[in-house]
Design a protein around this motif. Structure first.
Motif, mmCIF file in Angstrom:
data_model
loop_
_atom_site.group_PDB
_atom_site.id
_atom_site.type_symbol
_atom_site.label_atom_id
_atom_site.label_comp_id
_atom_site.label_asym_id
_atom_site.label_seq_id
_atom_site.Cartn_x
_atom_site.Cartn_y
_atom_site.Cartn_z
ATOM 1 N N VAL A 152 33.362 -90.088 11.893
ATOM 2 C CA VAL A 152 33.900 -88.917 11.207
ATOM 3 C C VAL A 152 33.093 -88.580 9.956
ATOM 4 O O VAL A 152 32.926 -87.398 9.605
ATOM 5 N N LEU A 153 32.558 -89.576 9.257
ATOM 6 C CA LEU A 153 31.725 -89.290 8.081
ATOM 7 C C LEU A 153 30.427 -88.600 8.484
ATOM 8 O O LEU A 153 29.941 -87.704 7.789
ATOM 9 N N GLN A 154 29.866 -89.035 9.586
ATOM 10 C CA GLN A 154 28.650 -88.407 10.097
ATOM 11 C C GLN A 154 28.917 -86.955 10.481
ATOM 12 O O GLN A 154 28.135 -86.053 10.146
ATOM 13 N N GLU A 155 30.026 -86.729 11.155
ATOM 14 C CA GLU A 155 30.381 -85.358 11.530
ATOM 15 C C GLU A 155 30.648 -84.514 10.287
ATOM 16 O O GLU A 155 30.250 -83.344 10.206
ATOM 17 N N MET A 156 31.305 -85.097 9.312
ATOM 18 C CA MET A 156 31.568 -84.383 8.060
ATOM 19 C C MET A 156 30.264 -83.974 7.390
ATOM 20 O O MET A 156 30.119 -82.831 6.909
ATOM 21 N N LYS A 157 29.308 -84.902 7.346
ATOM 22 C CA LYS A 157 28.015 -84.600 6.741
ATOM 23 C C LYS A 157 27.326 -83.443 7.460
ATOM 24 O O LYS A 157 26.754 -82.543 6.812
ATOM 25 N N ARG A 180 23.934 -98.340 6.627
ATOM 26 C CA ARG A 180 24.243 -97.334 7.649
ATOM 27 C C ARG A 180 24.948 -96.126 7.028
ATOM 28 O O ARG A 180 24.773 -94.991 7.475
ATOM 29 N N TYR A 181 25.718 -96.357 5.988
ATOM 30 C CA TYR A 181 26.461 -95.259 5.370
ATOM 31 C C TYR A 181 25.538 -94.262 4.669
ATOM 32 O O TYR A 181 25.843 -93.076 4.606
ATOM 33 N N ILE A 182 24.432 -94.746 4.118
ATOM 34 C CA ILE A 182 23.544 -93.847 3.365
ATOM 35 C C ILE A 182 22.267 -93.513 4.120
ATOM 36 O O ILE A 182 21.415 -92.784 3.598
ATOM 37 N N LYS A 183 22.122 -94.001 5.347
ATOM 38 C CA LYS A 183 20.986 -93.594 6.167
ATOM 39 C C LYS A 183 21.181 -92.147 6.614
ATOM 40 O O LYS A 183 22.303 -91.710 6.881
ATOM 41 N N PRO A 184 20.093 -91.391 6.755
ATOM 42 C CA PRO A 184 20.209 -90.020 7.261
ATOM 43 C C PRO A 184 20.807 -89.988 8.666
ATOM 44 O O PRO A 184 20.680 -90.955 9.437
ATOM 45 N N VAL A 185 21.426 -88.876 8.971
ATOM 46 C CA VAL A 185 22.045 -88.707 10.287
ATOM 47 C C VAL A 185 21.008 -88.840 11.393
ATOM 48 O O VAL A 185 21.271 -89.427 12.447
ATOM 49 N N ASP A 186 19.795 -88.311 11.164
ATOM 50 C CA ASP A 186 18.775 -88.369 12.212
ATOM 51 C C ASP A 186 18.202 -89.768 12.399
ATOM 52 O O ASP A 186 17.368 -89.998 13.268
ATOM 53 N N GLN A 187 18.640 -90.721 11.560
ATOM 54 C CA GLN A 187 18.278 -92.126 11.745
ATOM 55 C C GLN A 187 19.504 -92.948 12.154
ATOM 56 O O GLN A 187 19.572 -94.152 11.917
ATOM 57 N N MET A 217 25.548 -90.206 4.060
ATOM 58 C CA MET A 217 26.120 -90.069 2.729
ATOM 59 C C MET A 217 24.991 -90.070 1.681
ATOM 60 O O MET A 217 23.985 -90.746 1.826
ATOM 61 N N ASP A 218 25.183 -89.301 0.625
ATOM 62 C CA ASP A 218 24.107 -89.093 -0.342
ATOM 63 C C ASP A 218 23.980 -90.225 -1.357
ATOM 64 O O ASP A 218 22.893 -90.452 -1.901
ATOM 65 N N ALA A 219 25.074 -90.918 -1.641
ATOM 66 C CA ALA A 219 25.038 -92.006 -2.622
ATOM 67 C C ALA A 219 26.254 -92.895 -2.413
ATOM 68 O O ALA A 219 27.233 -92.487 -1.791
#
Length: 611
Positions: free
Chosen positions: A279-284, A310-317, A322-324
């Motif tokens: 859900v965080l990935q989708e939110m981003k 994993r939380y702060i890695k880019p979606v495409d990775q 998450m930004d920070a």
């Protein structure tokens, strides 16, 4: 059957360009749904839209109208997506047209993350009045201090007038005692006019206990997982599509309709979701779409009890994007380095050594064994720039979750307070201050609630007592339900006119100015960092060599003075020394220094730049 899931619009009531109310509510268990308009007494039936949604466009609801939903059982409930609960969590919802506000921040640009200097605030205790309007009158003070972003603890409607905010039950709303949604829009607009960004703390891992009507509407919760607050929010079980939509739309609303610059998402490790797309990935992804459409760049920041990149890695990775993230471990290492007790979860941290590791590696535990957890913990954070991590010497949790709520000012010396502040500001990470620390506020920040349910209030009291058992503390915590606990947690603004508080404020102001003006500090760059701990010393020598500048900081946590040889044979110019008489210290270090020894005071922070 058509298997294409049609994503509906925003939950709740919004108003279109024709002045019509567009109503949408998710109630898959209901056989019929009507909206009951309190002022007119009219009950308007909603149309069944599929996938459990009900909705209608109508001119029968106007801005300012109070309303409730009737799910067909004659039980009237407030709107889960209510924007305003002007009569509290048990009262009706109030329709609000968010388009009415006249924004004047068209030229505002959200600062790049490395420029963030964050000031965390609890609205209710920041001023005597405890409102957004009262806080707005203090914005010139915060601009003068030099912070670039204000982080508001949660504003979602909670029971009664007193709460930290993590017991909110209406995520789309703004607490009535703070001033409601219009006051929030006005506040954000005013912040932007002063050059200050606004971060809003949001809780997407649970909903508060009192006034929680969500289970009566649908499958907002799942018993697949447990959290510290009971059943988890349903992000991956049956019917979870609508629940995910509800929370993602909430994030988008704050950015779009309130011009919030960043969300700080509370305890995301307690968000249980094993979907292929978290859900965080989708939110981003949805936030990025909004950013592209509006030209504004909002951020998503997370608090988590996991050293997991994993939380702060880019979606495409394959990350969540998450930004920070907050780093509690920096705080823990800093706390024990200052001589405070190594009990409970602090027992894992060694003075100075753990702090040096956090400077170098962000995470203290990055695949190493944690005695407290009895297992290996974390992964390495190599390759992530400093601005992806937020650090602090104190925050609401680590003050208020002490039994007596003592601030650092009550736990360590005045000199040590200056050292802690310097340590945060010279780090390659984003610095965060907790309100009042900049003048060494002496009032505690204690845990408080105003639940109206006596059984719930008693459960909170017992829960606090159990929480402190791990720290082997004797005595009783202040009554979290008592108003006196809330009142004694308010800031004492008059201290700014007194010593040594006035000097501490000047010291913080100077540190913040240096953070902004010195290229090696403002870059938030980890790559040019060297950390040395002289053997047998309670001391760290920190080099920041980046952006064409070389700085060296000496952090002496010892209770005795130390002789230090600065690295590199060259000339140095003093930027600040906490032991100087200017800052109520007992000595003044030289403005200029040739290569050689420097005698630093006990419990001191010293910063020199290569000249």
């Amino acid at each position: 059957m058509n298997n294409d899931y049609i994503v509906p619009g925003r939950p709740g009531i919004s108003f279109n360009e024709f002045g019509e109310a567009e109503i949408l509510v998710w109630a898959p268990l209901a056989e019929e749904v009507r909206i009951s308009v309190v002022s007119s007494g009219e009950k308007i039936p909603l149309e069944k839209l599929g996938y459990g949604y009900w909705g209608i466009k109508t001119s029968g609801v106007k801005p300012g109208d109070s309303y409730l939903f009737d799910l067909g059982d004659d039980q009237l409930l407030p709107d889960p997506a209510s924007l305003f609960q002007s009569e509290g969590v048990h009262g009706p919802s109030e329709a609000v047209d968010l388009r009415d506000f006249q924004w004047t921040d068209q030229q505002w640009v959200n600062p790049a993350l490395p420029a963030y200097i964050i000031y965390e605030v609890h609205i209710g205790t920041f001023t005597p009045e405890g409102t957004l309007a009262a806080m707005e009158k203090r914005l010139d003070y915060l601009a003068d201090l030099g912070v670039t972003a204000i982080e508001l603890m949660p504003v979602s409607q909670f029971a009664g007038p007193r709460n930290w905010g993590y017991d909110g039950v209406f995520p789309y709303s703004v607490q009535d005692s703070y001033g409601g949604p219009k006051a929030m829009q006005h506040f954000v607009n005013a912040c932007h006019s002063k050059g200050i960004a606004v971060i809003l703390d949001m809780v997407y891992n649970h909903l508060g206990p009192e006034g929680n009507v969500f289970g009566q509407y649908g499958h907002y919760f799942t018993d697949k997982y447990n959290t510290p607050w009971g059943e988890a929010i349903n992000f991956d079980d049956a019917w979870s599509d609508a629940v995910r939509h509800y929370f993602i739309q909430n994030a988008l609303m704050w950015f779009r309709d309130f011009h919030i610059d960043a969300l700080r998402l509370d305890a995301v490790h307690a968000i249980k979701d094993f979907s292929p797309v978290h859900v965080l990935q989708e939110m981003k992804m949805r936030v990025d779409e909004l950013s592209e459409a509006t030209g504004r760049q909002p951020y998503l920041m997370v608090e988590m009890d996991l050293n997991d990149t994993r939380y702060i890695k880019p979606v495409d990775q394959c990350g969540f994007g998450m930004d920070a993230q907050w780093i509690d471990e920096f705080h823990h290492a800093l706390r024990v380095s200052s001589g405070q007790q190594q009990s409970g979860y602090y027992s894992d941290f060694e003075p100075v050594v753990s702090l040096a590791k956090s400077f170098r590696d962000a995470y203290v535990f990055d695949g190493t064994y944690s005695e407290h957890r009895k297992r290996k913990f974390g992964v390495k954070a190599d390759g992530f720039p400093g601005h992806r991590f937020i650090v602090f010497s104190q925050n609401h949790d680590h003050i208020g979750n002490r039994m007596l709520g003592e601030r650092t000012s009550q736990l360590v010396s005045y000199e040590m307070q200056k050292l802690l502040a310097g340590t945060v500001m010279v780090s390659p990470f984003l610095p965060l201050l907790f309100m009042g620390e900049e003048w060494s506020e002496s009032n505690p920040f204690q845990y408080f609630v105003s639940h109206t349910d006596p059984e719930l209030a008693e459960a909170v009291r017992k829960g606090r007592k159990r929480e402190f058992a791990a720290f082997h503390l004797e005595g009783d915590a202040p009554d979290p339900v008592g108003e006196e606990t809330f009142q004694q947690s308010k800031l004492q603004w008059d201290l700014l006119e007194k010593e040594p508080h006035r000097t501490m404020f000047r010291y913080y102001k100077q540190l913040i100015s240096l953070r902004k003006e010195q290229p090696a500090l403002s870059a938030a760059d980890r790559s040019g960092l060297t950390v040395t701990v002289p053997e047998g010393k309670e001391l760290i020598i920190l080099e920041r060599n980046t952006a064409g500048q070389l700085l060296v900081a000496v952090l002496n946590f010892a209770k005795n003075s130390e002789e230090v040889v600065l690295p590199h044979a060259q000339k140095w110019q003093k930027l600040i020394a906490s032991s100087d008489q200017e800052w109520n210290g007992d000595r003044t270090l030289p403005e200029h220094l040739e290569a050689g020894a420097l005698h630093v005071a006990a419990e001191s922070f010293t910063l020199y730049a290569a000249s």
